[in-house]
Design a protein around this motif. Structure first.
Motif, PDB file in Angstrom:
ATOM      1  N   ALA A  14       0.234   8.985   4.599  1.00  0.00           N
ATOM      2  CA  ALA A  14      -0.277   7.578   4.568  1.00  0.00           C
ATOM      3  C   ALA A  14      -0.340   7.513   3.011  1.00  0.00           C
ATOM      4  CB  ALA A  14      -1.462   7.242   5.252  1.00  0.00           C
ATOM      5  N   GLY A  15       0.147   6.602   2.414  1.00  0.00           N
ATOM      6  CA  GLY A  15       0.088   6.050   0.938  1.00  0.00           C
ATOM      7  C   GLY A  15       1.380   6.628   0.318  1.00  0.00           C
ATOM      8  N   SER A  17       5.588   7.471  -0.210  1.00  0.00           N
ATOM      9  CA  SER A  17       6.810   6.624  -0.211  1.00  0.00           C
ATOM     10  C   SER A  17       8.122   7.482   0.228  1.00  0.00           C
ATOM     11  CB  SER A  17       7.147   6.260  -1.664  1.00  0.00           C
ATOM     12  OG  SER A  17       6.190   5.564  -2.051  1.00  0.00           O
ATOM     13  N   ARG A  67       5.917  -4.189   0.141  1.00  0.00           N
ATOM     14  CA  ARG A  67       5.939  -2.927   0.042  1.00  0.00           C
ATOM     15  C   ARG A  67       7.334  -2.263   0.305  1.00  0.00           C
ATOM     16  NH1 ARG A  67       3.686  -0.135   4.424  1.00  0.00           N
ATOM     17  NH2 ARG A  67       4.178  -1.591   5.949  1.00  0.00           N
ATOM     18  N   ASN A  84       7.263   2.020   0.075  1.00  0.00           N
ATOM     19  CA  ASN A  84       6.016   2.326  -0.468  1.00  0.00           C
ATOM     20  C   ASN A  84       4.696   2.026   0.352  1.00  0.00           C
ATOM     21  OD1 ASN A  84       7.733   3.104  -2.851  1.00  0.00           O
ATOM     22  ND2 ASN A  84       7.582   1.002  -3.538  1.00  0.00           N
ATOM     23  N   SER A  85       3.459   2.812  -0.087  1.00  0.00           N
ATOM     24  CA  SER A  85       2.210   2.677   0.429  1.00  0.00           C
ATOM     25  C   SER A  85       2.645   2.830   2.195  1.00  0.00           C
ATOM     26  CB  SER A  85       1.769   1.163   0.056  1.00  0.00           C
ATOM     27  OG  SER A  85       1.434   1.012  -1.270  1.00  0.00           O
ATOM     28  N   LYS A  87       2.241   3.618   5.680  1.00  0.00           N
ATOM     29  CA  LYS A  87       0.861   3.526   6.569  1.00  0.00           C
ATOM     30  C   LYS A  87       1.281   4.188   7.988  1.00  0.00           C
ATOM     31  CE  LYS A  87      -0.229  -1.226   5.084  1.00  0.00           C
ATOM     32  NZ  LYS A  87      -0.293  -2.677   5.521  1.00  0.00           N
ATOM     33  N   SER A 124      -1.769  10.061   9.063  1.00  0.00           N
ATOM     34  CA  SER A 124      -3.045   9.432   8.357  1.00  0.00           C
ATOM     35  C   SER A 124      -3.970  10.676   7.690  1.00  0.00           C
ATOM     36  CB  SER A 124      -3.963   8.876   9.179  1.00  0.00           C
ATOM     37  OG  SER A 124      -4.183   9.661  10.241  1.00  0.00           O
TER      38      SER A 124
END
Length: 124
Positions: A14-15, A17, A67, A84-85, A87, A124
């Protein structure tokens, strides 16, 4: 028949790319609409973004805006989706699609040709 081949999927935290690619026949760049879709496990296919390959005009859903970036490289006959970013809920299969331009590439466009997808897993 238009053959579309996605690649670039994988596992990411998570976070992070990823950049997805969709190779397509060269002749469709300039005269087709193309798009990216996401299908989460056990869910339907959700639209993310469209692009008119004639002039690069892009259209994004609210979920993708900010995103994700759709783009094309005509020299490489390739459509991209920069994500990007990321989840955990972005996990799933990502498909690219194409249809011959017929006046609009807006988000309601129905696509004719589909790739087989590339898998993305966000932990996560």
């Amino acid at each position: 028949q238009v053959q579309l081949v996605e690649s670039g999927g994988g596992s990411v935290q998570a976070g992070g790319s990823l950049r997805l690619s969709c190779e397509a026949p060269g002749y469709i760049f300039g005269t087709y609409c193309m798009g990216w879709f996401h299908q989460a496990p056990g869910k339907g296919r959700d639209r993310l973004a469209n692009i008119y390959t004639g002039d690069g005009t892009t259209y994004y859903t609210d979920s993708a805006k900010g995103r994700f970036t759709i783009s094309q490289d005509n020299a490489k006959n390739t459509l991209y989706l920069q994500m990007n970013s990321l989840k955990p809920e972005d996990t799933g299969t990502y498909f690219c699609a194409a249809r011959k331009f017929s006046g609009s590439c807006r988000l309601g466009t129905a696509f004719t040709y589909w790739g087989i997808g590339t898998q993305v897993t966000v932990s996560s």
